[in-house]
Design an enzyme around this catalytic site. Structure first.
Site, PDB file in Angstrom:
ATOM      1  N   SER A 130      20.481  -6.984  22.401  1.00 43.94           N
ATOM      2  CA  SER A 130      19.869  -5.789  21.837  1.00 43.94           C
ATOM      3  C   SER A 130      20.174  -4.568  22.695  1.00 43.94           C
ATOM      4  O   SER A 130      20.331  -4.663  23.902  1.00 43.94           O
ATOM      5  CB  SER A 130      18.352  -5.959  21.729  1.00 43.94           C
ATOM      6  OG  SER A 130      17.764  -4.803  21.169  1.00 43.94           O
ATOM      7  N   GLY A 132      22.110  -1.830  20.993  1.00 40.78           N
ATOM      8  CA  GLY A 132      23.129  -1.043  20.307  1.00 40.78           C
ATOM      9  C   GLY A 132      24.369  -0.884  21.165  1.00 40.78           C
ATOM     10  O   GLY A 132      24.542  -1.530  22.207  1.00 40.78           O
ATOM     11  N   LYS A 184      14.982 -13.058  19.484  1.00 44.89           N
ATOM     12  CA  LYS A 184      15.685 -11.852  19.042  1.00 44.89           C
ATOM     13  C   LYS A 184      15.266 -11.467  17.627  1.00 44.89           C
ATOM     14  O   LYS A 184      15.113 -10.281  17.300  1.00 44.89           O
ATOM     15  CB  LYS A 184      17.203 -12.073  19.097  1.00 44.89           C
ATOM     16  CG  LYS A 184      18.054 -10.906  18.559  1.00 44.89           C
ATOM     17  CD  LYS A 184      17.753  -9.596  19.277  1.00 44.89           C
ATOM     18  CE  LYS A 184      18.832  -8.544  19.084  1.00 44.89           C
ATOM     19  NZ  LYS A 184      19.099  -8.160  17.705  1.00 44.89           N
ATOM     20  N   HIS A 187      11.990  -9.816  17.917  1.00 44.47           N
ATOM     21  CA  HIS A 187      12.272  -8.475  18.460  1.00 44.47           C
ATOM     22  C   HIS A 187      12.655  -7.526  17.329  1.00 44.47           C
ATOM     23  O   HIS A 187      12.138  -6.412  17.218  1.00 44.47           O
ATOM     24  CB  HIS A 187      13.394  -8.567  19.490  1.00 44.47           C
ATOM     25  CG  HIS A 187      14.053  -7.262  19.825  1.00 44.47           C
ATOM     26  ND1 HIS A 187      14.962  -6.645  18.977  1.00 44.47           N
ATOM     27  CD2 HIS A 187      13.945  -6.443  20.901  1.00 44.47           C
ATOM     28  CE1 HIS A 187      15.368  -5.515  19.518  1.00 44.47           C
ATOM     29  NE2 HIS A 187      14.772  -5.372  20.680  1.00 44.47           N
ATOM     30  N   ASN A 188      13.560  -7.966  16.472  1.00 48.74           N
ATOM     31  CA  ASN A 188      14.019  -7.102  15.387  1.00 48.74           C
ATOM     32  C   ASN A 188      12.913  -6.846  14.370  1.00 48.74           C
ATOM     33  O   ASN A 188      12.811  -5.761  13.808  1.00 48.74           O
ATOM     34  CB  ASN A 188      15.234  -7.728  14.688  1.00 48.74           C
ATOM     35  CG  ASN A 188      16.505  -7.563  15.501  1.00 48.74           C
ATOM     36  OD1 ASN A 188      16.458  -7.397  16.716  1.00 48.74           O
ATOM     37  ND2 ASN A 188      17.644  -7.635  14.846  1.00 48.74           N
ATOM     38  N   GLU A 191      10.799  -4.287  15.799  1.00 45.90           N
ATOM     39  CA  GLU A 191      11.547  -3.028  15.652  1.00 45.90           C
ATOM     40  C   GLU A 191      11.298  -2.426  14.269  1.00 45.90           C
ATOM     41  O   GLU A 191      11.071  -1.217  14.138  1.00 45.90           O
ATOM     42  CB  GLU A 191      13.032  -3.315  15.861  1.00 45.90           C
ATOM     43  CG  GLU A 191      13.960  -2.127  15.737  1.00 45.90           C
ATOM     44  CD  GLU A 191      15.412  -2.574  15.864  1.00 45.90           C
ATOM     45  OE1 GLU A 191      16.215  -2.242  14.956  1.00 45.90           O
ATOM     46  OE2 GLU A 191      15.753  -3.256  16.853  1.00 45.90           O
ATOM     47  N   TYR A 192      11.320  -3.270  13.228  1.00 40.82           N
ATOM     48  CA  TYR A 192      11.004  -2.799  11.871  1.00 40.82           C
ATOM     49  C   TYR A 192       9.619  -2.162  11.862  1.00 40.82           C
ATOM     50  O   TYR A 192       9.402  -1.101  11.268  1.00 40.82           O
ATOM     51  CB  TYR A 192      11.011  -3.973  10.883  1.00 40.82           C
ATOM     52  CG  TYR A 192      12.330  -4.325  10.252  1.00 40.82           C
ATOM     53  CD1 TYR A 192      13.460  -4.594  11.033  1.00 40.82           C
ATOM     54  CD2 TYR A 192      12.458  -4.430   8.874  1.00 40.82           C
ATOM     55  CE1 TYR A 192      14.658  -4.954  10.440  1.00 40.82           C
ATOM     56  CE2 TYR A 192      13.658  -4.786   8.274  1.00 40.82           C
ATOM     57  CZ  TYR A 192      14.757  -5.043   9.061  1.00 40.82           C
ATOM     58  OH  TYR A 192      15.943  -5.393   8.474  1.00 40.82           O
TER      59      TYR A 192
END
Length: 483
Positions: A130, A132, A184, A187-188, A191-192
């Site tokens: 993670s 980017g 992960k 985590h995402n 993030e949402y």
């Protein structure tokens, strides 16, 4: 060709290129390969010019450049592309060699691949990456899991290139088989949730308080100095004040129809599979789905009415403080739910997850990095058996202190007709979680009435009984399935 490379990386899109350059910066020799070999030439002549990066034009050539145990990292599209490369690599590798999948793979695929490759003597790692493109280049958050025998052979590379917080790398071994990719995925999902909460705060500022973009940017800049200090708050400040070439704010020209790549949806599906109420992430996914109905929404806006528009008559400064506190409280709920999901999955798969360590991995380098995560790390360090973040004294007090503002924001939004699905569902979860008694007793009675599904009495927990509610329904219960 002499074997001199420490690791090979397959996939020369932006993330792959930047990870290679990051590894090169830390003294590792990397072999770069791409199925379209022209990309190898272009990379060596441009971005990797003057480095120690080695180019390979076939998988056979790539493998020959590697020291033993050979380490091959894949940064290709999740799904069949990963399986295709694994199938081609296995005949070229030997027992003890390592394949690392650094893409956003579904964790159950990683469980399968770890098992299949172990039977062939190959060590498989599924690692979340993670941060980017900028994170990949200068320090990502890395979440490796899979076959634990691989960790000693990749630890130095991974922890060297990872982001650092107070000198500690934002990378450690997560757990066996699919643990890395599961973490992960969560985590995402978080993030949402973070992004949806920020968007709802923006919507309230814009539609209720009628703030200009410059004013909103200034608010986010101020918030970034306090408890909400985070990467996403920081970039929101920048986005809101960014102007297009015509001098108009670019964000206001962007279609309000959001896309997604699936990891938030996977989190919501996993929550349903394991029976964990990860409501905020689920609502964030549905909010993106609703936004994608742009044409329908525009037609509906012409015929479906809401509250008459009323100018905000309250104290703007106080309401901004209320929004800040609502955002903070809802963020706590989102993370509490995410850690609940990880805890349940750990029970199912026998993973020994270090929750404080996971918070540290997210503390730097990744998209959800924030000061807030340091408090989560401390919570689990203080009580490794903590069942829910809301029960930690720090977060309990934070919620209590934010509660009045949080309720005011949700109530005001409902009154004026501004949708705040994430703020609202977070508050509903909190009220449900703190309730010693919920109306599920009636629900159980309904299930037993129409389907003889049985229920438990408060006085006899664990004993399931059925009532003949109508007098003609019989006494046989449906004990073989749940509805």
């Amino acid at each position: 060709m002499s074997a001199k490379s420490d690791i090979a990386l397959i996939g020369l899109a932006v993330m792959g290129q930047n990870l290679i350059l990051n590894m090169n910066d830390h003294g590792f020799i990397v072999t770069a390969y791409n199925r379209t070999t022209e990309k190898v030439d272009s990379f060596l002549k441009n971005e990797a010019k003057g480095t120690n990066v080695v180019g390979a034009y076939s998988l056979e050539e790539m493998v020959k450049t590697l020291k033993k145990p050979r380490r091959v990292m894949l940064l290709v599209k999740a799904g069949s592309a990963v399986d295709d490369f694994i199938k081609k690599l296995v005949p070229l590798l030997e027992e003890g060699d390592i394949i690392i999948d650094g893409g956003n793979s579904e964790y159950q695929d990683t469980i399968r691949r770890t098992k299949e490759l172990e039977s062939k003597g190959i060590l498989f790692v599924g690692s979340g990456v993670s941060g980017g493109e900028d994170g990949a280049r200068y320090g990502p958050s890395l979440m490796p899991g899979g076959n634990p025998k691989a960790w000693p052979h990749i630890k130095d590379i991974f922890q060297s290139i990872a982001a650092k917080v107070n000198g500690e790398p934002c990378c450690d071994w997560v757990g066996e088989n699919g643990a890395g990719h599961f973490v992960k995925m969560v985590h995402n999902g978080i993030e949402y949730g973070d992004m949806q909460l920020i968007c709802e705060a923006y919507h309230l500022m814009k539609s209720v308080l009628k703030l200009s973009n410059d004013e909103m940017s200034a608010v986010f800049e101020e918030w970034n100095k306090g408890v909400l200090d985070s990467f996403l708050i920081e970039i929101t400040k920048d986005i809101l004040k960014f102007k297009d070439t015509d001098g108009k704010f670019l964000v206001e020209k962007i279609r309000d129809s959001a896309g997604q790549k699936g990891t938030g949806k996977w989190t919501a599906i996993s929550a349903l599979d394991y029976g964990v109420p990860v409501t905020l992430i689920g609502e964030s996914v549905f909010s993106r789905c609703l936004s994608s109905l742009l044409d329908e929404r525009q037609e509906a806006s012409k015929v479906l009415t809401g509250p008459s528009e009323v100018a905000f008559s309250g104290d703007k400064k106080q309401f901004l403080k209320d929004i800040e506190q609502a955002l903070y409280a809802s963020k706590i709920i989102s993370y509490a739910q995410g850690f609940m999901l990880m805890r349940e999955a750990a029970k199912v798969y026998g993973w020994n997850l270090n929750y404080g360590g996971i918070a540290l991995m997210w503390r730097g380098g990744c998209i959800i990095r924030s000061v807030f995560l340091g408090n989560i790390k401390s919570a689990f360090e203080n009580n490794p058996k903590l069942t829910n973040l809301l029960l930690d004294p720090f977060f309990r007090n934070a919620i209590i202190n934010s509660q009045k503002s949080w309720r005011n924001v949700v109530a005001t939004a409902a009154t004026v007709g501004v949708p705040t699905p994430a703020f609202s569902t977070a508050l509903a979860f909190y009220d449900g979680y703190r309730s010693a008694r919920l109306p599920a007793n009636l629900l159980q009675a309904q299930r037993d009435y129409f389907g003889a599904h049985t229920y438990e009495l408060l006085s006899q927990p664990g004993r399931f009984v059925h009532t003949n509610w109508t007098g003609h329904g019989g006494n046989v219960s449906a004990s073989t399935y749940q509805a």
